[in-house]
Design a protein around this motif. Sequence first.
Motif, PDB file in Angstrom:
ATOM      1  N   ILE A  48       0.884  -1.166   0.000  1.00  0.00           N
ATOM      2  CA  ILE A  48       0.000   0.000   0.000  1.00  0.00           C
ATOM      3  C   ILE A  48       0.914   1.206   0.000  1.00  0.00           C
ATOM      4  O   ILE A  48       1.831   1.303   0.816  1.00  0.00           O
ATOM      5  N   MET A  49       0.699   2.104  -0.950  1.00  0.00           N
ATOM      6  CA  MET A  49       1.458   3.348  -0.964  1.00  0.00           C
ATOM      7  C   MET A  49       0.480   4.487  -0.695  1.00  0.00           C
ATOM      8  O   MET A  49      -0.605   4.524  -1.275  1.00  0.00           O
ATOM      9  N   MET A  50       0.872   5.392   0.179  1.00  0.00           N
ATOM     10  CA  MET A  50      -0.018   6.501   0.522  1.00  0.00           C
ATOM     11  C   MET A  50       0.759   7.808   0.425  1.00  0.00           C
ATOM     12  O   MET A  50       1.800   7.966   1.075  1.00  0.00           O
ATOM     13  N   GLY A  51       0.298   8.715  -0.409  1.00  0.00           N
ATOM     14  CA  GLY A  51       0.998   9.986  -0.591  1.00  0.00           C
ATOM     15  C   GLY A  51       0.071  11.153  -0.337  1.00  0.00           C
ATOM     16  O   GLY A  51      -1.129  11.081  -0.599  1.00  0.00           O
ATOM     17  N   ASN A  86       5.501  -7.397 -10.381  1.00  0.00           N
ATOM     18  CA  ASN A  86       4.034  -7.386 -10.401  1.00  0.00           C
ATOM     19  C   ASN A  86       3.402  -7.609  -9.038  1.00  0.00           C
ATOM     20  O   ASN A  86       2.279  -8.098  -8.928  1.00  0.00           O
ATOM     21  N   ARG A  87       4.113  -7.230  -7.994  1.00  0.00           N
ATOM     22  CA  ARG A  87       3.495  -7.311  -6.664  1.00  0.00           C
ATOM     23  C   ARG A  87       2.236  -6.448  -6.643  1.00  0.00           C
ATOM     24  O   ARG A  87       2.266  -5.321  -7.150  1.00  0.00           O
ATOM     25  N   PRO A  88       1.137  -6.926  -6.034  1.00  0.00           N
ATOM     26  CA  PRO A  88      -0.041  -6.064  -5.940  1.00  0.00           C
ATOM     27  C   PRO A  88       0.301  -4.746  -5.237  1.00  0.00           C
ATOM     28  O   PRO A  88       1.014  -4.751  -4.221  1.00  0.00           O
ATOM     29  N   LEU A  89      -0.174  -3.663  -5.795  1.00  0.00           N
ATOM     30  CA  LEU A  89       0.185  -2.338  -5.282  1.00  0.00           C
ATOM     31  C   LEU A  89      -1.059  -1.463  -5.352  1.00  0.00           C
ATOM     32  O   LEU A  89      -1.697  -1.374  -6.405  1.00  0.00           O
ATOM     33  N   GLU A 111      -7.892  -4.558   7.679  1.00  0.00           N
ATOM     34  CA  GLU A 111      -6.902  -5.434   8.327  1.00  0.00           C
ATOM     35  C   GLU A 111      -5.612  -5.359   7.515  1.00  0.00           C
ATOM     36  O   GLU A 111      -5.602  -5.693   6.336  1.00  0.00           O
ATOM     37  N   LEU A 112      -4.532  -4.910   8.155  1.00  0.00           N
ATOM     38  CA  LEU A 112      -3.341  -4.528   7.386  1.00  0.00           C
ATOM     39  C   LEU A 112      -2.125  -5.418   7.640  1.00  0.00           C
ATOM     40  O   LEU A 112      -1.028  -5.095   7.182  1.00  0.00           O
ATOM     41  N   SER A 113      -2.325  -6.530   8.347  1.00  0.00           N
ATOM     42  CA  SER A 113      -1.140  -7.283   8.767  1.00  0.00           C
ATOM     43  C   SER A 113      -0.356  -7.900   7.603  1.00  0.00           C
ATOM     44  O   SER A 113       0.813  -8.211   7.748  1.00  0.00           O
ATOM     45  N   ASP A 114      -0.994  -8.043   6.438  1.00  0.00           N
ATOM     46  CA  ASP A 114      -0.295  -8.695   5.319  1.00  0.00           C
ATOM     47  C   ASP A 114       0.461  -7.727   4.412  1.00  0.00           C
ATOM     48  O   ASP A 114       1.060  -8.147   3.431  1.00  0.00           O
ATOM     49  N   GLY A 146      -3.616  -3.510  12.690  1.00  0.00           N
ATOM     50  CA  GLY A 146      -2.884  -4.744  12.437  1.00  0.00           C
ATOM     51  C   GLY A 146      -1.596  -4.598  11.640  1.00  0.00           C
ATOM     52  O   GLY A 146      -0.886  -5.587  11.431  1.00  0.00           O
ATOM     53  N   ALA A 147      -1.272  -3.376  11.160  1.00  0.00           N
ATOM     54  CA  ALA A 147      -0.049  -3.219  10.366  1.00  0.00           C
ATOM     55  C   ALA A 147       1.164  -3.601  11.228  1.00  0.00           C
ATOM     56  O   ALA A 147       1.174  -3.386  12.444  1.00  0.00           O
TER      57      ALA A 147
END
Length: 349
Positions: free
Chosen positions: A210-213, A234-237, A297-300, A323-324
């Motif tokens: 997850i990218m957040m700007g 190609n990692r999910p982004l 849920e952000l643990s992954d 959960g991050a």
Amino acid sequence: MKQFQVKNITSGVSFTVNEGESVLTAALRQGVMLPYSCKNGTCGSCKGKLKSGEVHYPFHPPIALSREEIAEGGALLCQAEPMEDLVIRAREIEAVRDIQVRKMPARVIEKTLMTADVMRIRIKLPEAQRLQFLAGQYLEILVPDGKRRAFSIASAPQSEDIIELHIRHVDGGGFTGWVFDELKERDILRLEAPLGTFFVRNDEPQRPMIMMGGGTGFAPLKSMIEDLLAHNDNRPLHLFWGAKNLSELYMHETVLQWAEQNDHIQYTAALSEPRSADEDSGFTGLVHEAVLQQYPELSDFDIYMSGPPAMIDAGRAAFLENGAVKQRIFFDSFEFGLDVPIRVLARPH
Ligand code: FES
């Protein structure tokens, strides 16, 4: 001159700190790559633990350290100066260890107004010179009076000798006023680069990102995404880009195209004060709220954030609650207000 020994028990590495020098400055001078970003005590990237010994903070109070963290032995290594020999616990960043930090001149070759207060400038390095850097790192423009101004590199390392910067105008003049009003194409700037430890981690197993700007915090994320695309990674982004309204997302169309052309990329615009014309263009609210709405849920995930300190702080606290993993949150926090005057170093005829 008095010197102190600092031992990092995470790596077993020891280095020397001169009196009046911060632990971070001394470490970088001796090739010990501790994490850092702002170098002015606001972002918290350089936090470490003091296992023994005492430090003081002669210039800035350790803004990014809470009282509880200080009580638990936390130290802000970009500001902390030893008062005696220290034993610390701090992460070291292998990936940037072998990249040489260099000073070099660069010529302005393009200046484009992207919105009323964001300027894109492109600068070119001297013939036959390349800047080796990791996507996400930043550079500093050196000012003759000894001050520096930091900007994330918005172009990918593949762009060779052309470097792109996104500069937001800060009210009250200073450097950014000078960039907007006086800097001309063909002017020469003096740079130091690459700096910082914000870059995409490639540890196995690779995790979705997850990218957040926020605002021009898009710049290093743009560099990272272009670099990932160039490497067919190609990692999910999922990119979340926040601003007040759509007109401030100065490369919105480019990002839409990335998402359209690449199945692994998703994009959400987050608008805190959308105009009526912006309806249906994205999430209404703060950018970290947009992340949580889609990912409760952000643990992954590996999370990369870039923007003003308030955005980073809000995101970090909220993501940890959801959960991050603390060690998988990476951020580049910059203060728009830290502005210094600059003069043209040389202007060719
Ligand atoms: Fe030390 Fe930002 S607080 S690098």
